[in-house]
Scaffold this active site. Structure first.
Site, PDB file in Angstrom:
ATOM      1  N   PHE A 136      28.529  18.483  97.008  1.00  0.00           N
ATOM      2  CA  PHE A 136      28.642  19.928  96.934  1.00  0.00           C
ATOM      3  C   PHE A 136      28.682  20.420  98.376  1.00  0.00           C
ATOM      4  O   PHE A 136      28.078  19.807  99.259  1.00  0.00           O
ATOM      5  CB  PHE A 136      27.478  20.554  96.145  1.00  0.00           C
ATOM      6  CG  PHE A 136      27.634  22.041  96.060  1.00  0.00           C
ATOM      7  CD1 PHE A 136      28.658  22.578  95.305  1.00  0.00           C
ATOM      8  CD2 PHE A 136      26.826  22.893  96.785  1.00  0.00           C
ATOM      9  CE1 PHE A 136      28.875  23.950  95.272  1.00  0.00           C
ATOM     10  CE2 PHE A 136      27.025  24.270  96.760  1.00  0.00           C
ATOM     11  CZ  PHE A 136      28.053  24.798  95.993  1.00  0.00           C
ATOM     12  N   THR A 137      29.390  21.521  98.605  1.00  0.00           N
ATOM     13  CA  THR A 137      29.639  21.975  99.989  1.00  0.00           C
ATOM     14  C   THR A 137      28.366  22.025 100.838  1.00  0.00           C
ATOM     15  O   THR A 137      28.313  21.454 101.931  1.00  0.00           O
ATOM     16  CB  THR A 137      30.281  23.386  99.976  1.00  0.00           C
ATOM     17  OG1 THR A 137      29.481  24.239  99.156  1.00  0.00           O
ATOM     18  CG2 THR A 137      31.698  23.347  99.446  1.00  0.00           C
ATOM     19  N   ASP A 227      20.193  16.679  91.967  1.00  0.00           N
ATOM     20  CA  ASP A 227      20.499  18.099  92.176  1.00  0.00           C
ATOM     21  C   ASP A 227      20.630  18.704  90.778  1.00  0.00           C
ATOM     22  O   ASP A 227      21.599  18.458  90.059  1.00  0.00           O
ATOM     23  CB  ASP A 227      21.800  18.250  92.973  1.00  0.00           C
ATOM     24  CG  ASP A 227      22.186  19.721  93.178  1.00  0.00           C
ATOM     25  OD1 ASP A 227      21.653  20.585  92.461  1.00  0.00           O
ATOM     26  OD2 ASP A 227      23.035  19.995  94.050  1.00  0.00           O
ATOM     27  N   LYS A 270      21.128  29.369  89.824  1.00  0.00           N
ATOM     28  CA  LYS A 270      21.960  28.826  88.758  1.00  0.00           C
ATOM     29  C   LYS A 270      21.097  28.357  87.589  1.00  0.00           C
ATOM     30  O   LYS A 270      21.242  28.815  86.465  1.00  0.00           O
ATOM     31  CB  LYS A 270      22.800  27.664  89.295  1.00  0.00           C
ATOM     32  CG  LYS A 270      23.706  28.073  90.423  1.00  0.00           C
ATOM     33  CD  LYS A 270      24.376  26.905  91.075  1.00  0.00           C
ATOM     34  CE  LYS A 270      25.760  26.660  90.512  1.00  0.00           C
ATOM     35  NZ  LYS A 270      26.799  27.516  91.086  1.00  0.00           N
ATOM     36  N   ARG A 393      38.458  26.359  95.204  1.00  0.00           N
ATOM     37  CA  ARG A 393      37.723  25.094  95.294  1.00  0.00           C
ATOM     38  C   ARG A 393      38.744  24.009  95.612  1.00  0.00           C
ATOM     39  O   ARG A 393      39.175  23.240  94.769  1.00  0.00           O
ATOM     40  CB  ARG A 393      36.967  24.784  93.994  1.00  0.00           C
ATOM     41  CG  ARG A 393      35.863  25.770  93.669  1.00  0.00           C
ATOM     42  CD  ARG A 393      34.524  25.578  94.375  1.00  0.00           C
ATOM     43  NE  ARG A 393      34.421  25.905  95.783  1.00  0.00           N
ATOM     44  CZ  ARG A 393      33.243  26.140  96.381  1.00  0.00           C
ATOM     45  NH1 ARG A 393      32.114  26.105  95.712  1.00  0.00           N
ATOM     46  NH2 ARG A 393      33.185  26.392  97.665  1.00  0.00           N
ATOM     47  N   PHE A 459      34.774  28.270 104.430  1.00  0.00           N
ATOM     48  CA  PHE A 459      35.331  29.030 103.302  1.00  0.00           C
ATOM     49  C   PHE A 459      34.601  30.344 103.061  1.00  0.00           C
ATOM     50  O   PHE A 459      35.154  31.277 102.504  1.00  0.00           O
ATOM     51  CB  PHE A 459      35.306  28.193 102.016  1.00  0.00           C
ATOM     52  CG  PHE A 459      33.935  27.712 101.622  1.00  0.00           C
ATOM     53  CD1 PHE A 459      33.423  26.544 102.136  1.00  0.00           C
ATOM     54  CD2 PHE A 459      33.161  28.444 100.734  1.00  0.00           C
ATOM     55  CE1 PHE A 459      32.153  26.109 101.793  1.00  0.00           C
ATOM     56  CE2 PHE A 459      31.893  28.010 100.371  1.00  0.00           C
ATOM     57  CZ  PHE A 459      31.386  26.835 100.915  1.00  0.00           C
TER      58      PHE A 459
HETATM   59  C1  LIG Z   1      25.385  21.813  92.510  1.00  0.00           C
HETATM   60  C2  LIG Z   1      24.851  22.781  93.519  1.00  0.00           C
HETATM   61  N1  LIG Z   1      23.944  22.384  94.416  1.00  0.00           N
HETATM   62  C3  LIG Z   1      23.449  23.222  95.330  1.00  0.00           C
HETATM   63  C4  LIG Z   1      23.858  24.525  95.403  1.00  0.00           C
HETATM   64  C5  LIG Z   1      23.333  25.434  96.489  1.00  0.00           C
HETATM   65  O1  LIG Z   1      22.509  26.400  95.944  1.00  0.00           O
HETATM   66  P1  LIG Z   1      22.330  27.840  96.627  1.00  0.00           P
HETATM   67  O2  LIG Z   1      23.637  28.562  96.496  1.00  0.00           O
HETATM   68  O3  LIG Z   1      21.236  28.486  95.839  1.00  0.00           O
HETATM   69  O4  LIG Z   1      21.956  27.634  98.041  1.00  0.00           O
HETATM   70  C6  LIG Z   1      24.805  24.991  94.491  1.00  0.00           C
HETATM   71  C7  LIG Z   1      25.273  26.372  94.569  1.00  0.00           C
HETATM   72  O5  LIG Z   1      26.235  26.803  94.006  1.00  0.00           O
HETATM   73  C8  LIG Z   1      25.326  24.095  93.529  1.00  0.00           C
HETATM   74  O6  LIG Z   1      26.259  24.464  92.647  1.00  0.00           O
END
Ligand SMILES: Cc1ncc(COP(=O)(O)O)c(C=O)c1O
Length: 486
Positions: A136-137, A227, A270, A393, A459
């Site tokens: 994830f980014t 995660d 989320k 994305r 981004f």
């Molecule tokens: C899979 C995943 N991990 C980590 C994060 C990072 O969370 P946050 O945006 O609360 O910093 C996100 C956010 O979209 C996510 O989708």
């Protein structure tokens, strides 16, 4: 029998995701004319992150912090216990984590990436390798910031856009062992598994696969990090798609998943339809390694940078994750939208996953080379003709390599997020309608180029511009076909 809308059959035989909630607080939306939307795009540097919500009709950017709050969450927020230290709100949060996620130690953080920062700070050193199903980014940005590297170890099927594979987020177990043997367990501080792999279309992993990862982690004595930001929906899809769990409750599936991980972290924005985040574990040594970093980066150990109101909302939100009627709403709306797109021939990631419908920009905009960012172009074109804000994305969301070279994404997707219990079915039908028109006029979409590129997570705030006047031509065609419609 558990309540979820797939159990409700319509006499007509139609498959309709029936809402199992009623709307009691609403927010007015505005659909501004296309001419204003074009101006807004110029002001926002052709980046949907930089749009103002006053110009946005349906905000499908993300589900992060935008899922609808329940009446119970709002109620709990009114009885929050304001205290720097020892707040009872935190005690309720801890109890919810223990009961829902099955972990006794909880470290509060202000959002998911704050957990990633703390975990990376504690465990990543120059040369560390973190194998994961997919990045994830923000997870990747923190690992690389601290000198580490990631290795993505999916099965080939994960990269097949149109597939029937129920678990495209599975970790490739053979590749995982090879990776460990190549780099040596000592250089791998942890293995990261992401529930419902965000960047490849919200695709889940199976419990069977997760057990396999655990066995390898045990064999090589490597920590396993989960995660859990999109854990609820991953668990729900396990119930739908994995035979062994079809009669299990959400609570049982979630506990079985978290039990396999040494350390669980999440974005509460989320996971629990609220704000904030958390890191939890049963391992005292891990907790003690991470604990000193919380007051340093986040705040005292009983609030972690969050307001106590948010902490109350997280606690209730965690319990509500166990309610199938709540958790099924977003994936079922997504399934409806994905099926509708497919019927119109619009290329979209299948099987339907979680978080949103993921439209395949690489195919829709096959005339736009990756260096001109087809997913970014589709995102702005769709906003222009509909007022619907999605998220790129694809390669714009990728980071440059260590030598500064552009790296192209495996997939170029436009994600149309469907936050929980936010949109109505007629709004989803509007999305379908406008995307159908755009698909028919796709040859009018052109490429983008960067004019301002931030060094990290480009981004979010990056600025782009169209390579020629294609937005004006697209707008003219919209006016021709829709007359004075908004
Ligand atoms: C899979 C995943 N991990 C980590 C994060 C990072 O969370 P946050 O945006 O609360 O910093 C996100 C956010 O979209 C996510 O989708």
């Amino acid at each position: 029998m558990s309540e979820n809308s797939s159990k409700i059959k319509f006499y007509s035989g139609e498959s309709i995701p029936l809402e199992l909630h009623k709307v009691r607080v609403v927010q007015k939306l505005h659909l501004v004319p296309i001419e204003r939307r074009l101006e807004a795009l110029y002001e926002a540097g052709f980046n949907t992150f930089r749009l103002d919500t006053k110009d946005v009709f349906l905000d499908m950017l993300t589900d992060s912090g935008t899922n609808a709050l329940s009446d119970r969450q709002m109620g709990a927020m009114m009885i929050a216990d304001d205290a720097y230290a020892g707040s009872q709100s935190f005690v309720r949060y801890q109890k919810a984590v223990e009961e829902v996620l099955g972990k006794k130690y909880l470290l509060p953080v202000h959002q998911g990436r704050a957990a990633e920062n703390i975990i990376s700070n504690a465990y990543i050193r120059k040369g560390s390798i973190v194998p994961m199903n997919y990045h994830f980014t923000t997870a990747m940005a923190h690992i690389t910031q601290y000198g580490g590297k990631i290795e993505e170890l999916l099965y080939d099927e994960a990269y097949v856009i149109n597939s029937k594979h129920p678990f495209k987020g599975n970790m490739n177990l053979e590749k995982l062992e090879k990776c460990i043997n190549k780099h040596g367990a000592a250089n791998i501080p942890y293995i990261r598994m992401e529930a419902s792999t965000n960047l490849i279309g919200g695709q889940p992993f199976s419990m069977e696969n997760f057990r396999g990862v655990r066995a390898i982690a045990d064999k090589y004595k490597i920590r396993l990090v989960l995660d859990a930001s999109l854990l609820g929906e991953n668990a729900w899809l396990i119930k739908q798609r994995e035979e062994e769990f079809k009669n299990s409750s959400m609570a049982e599936i979630i506990l079985a998943m978290t039990d396999l991980a040494d350390l669980v972290y999440f974005s509460a924005r989320k996971l629990s339809s609220s704000r904030g985040g958390g890191i939890c574990t049963d391992d005292y040594a891990i907790m003690k390694e991470l604990e000193p970093l919380v007051p340093l980066f986040e705040g005292f150990l009983t609030y972690g940078g969050m307001s106590v109101r948010e902490i109350e909302a997280i606690a209730i939100g965690l319990y509500e994750t166990l309610d199938e009627g709540m958790i099924c709403q977003s994936p079922q709306f997504i399934e409806y939208l994905v099926n509708a797109f497919e019927k119109k021939g619009i290329p979209v990631v299948t099987p339907p996953g979680v978080l949103g419908a993921h439209v395949n920009a690489m195919e829709i905009c096959s005339h736009i080379p990756q260096k001109e960012y087809p997913a970014g172009a589709l995102a702005v074109a769709f906003f222009l003709i509909s007022g619907v804000r999605g998220m790129e994305r694809g390669s714009v969301s990728n980071q440059r390599d260590e030598y500064g070279n552009e790296t192209y994404a495996d997939m170029e997707l436009l994600r149309l997020a469907v936050p929980r219990r936010v949109f109505t079915l007629s709004q989803i039908k509007y999305v379908e309608d406008r995307m159908t028109w755009l698909y028919e006029n796709r040859n009018l979409i052109g490429g983008l180029k960067f004019v301002y590129e931030p060094p990290v997570l480009r981004f979010f705030m990056g600025g782009l511009e169209p390579i020629d006047d294609w937005p004006q031509r697209l707008m003219a065609k919209f006016r021709e076909d829709f007359g004075d419609s908004l």
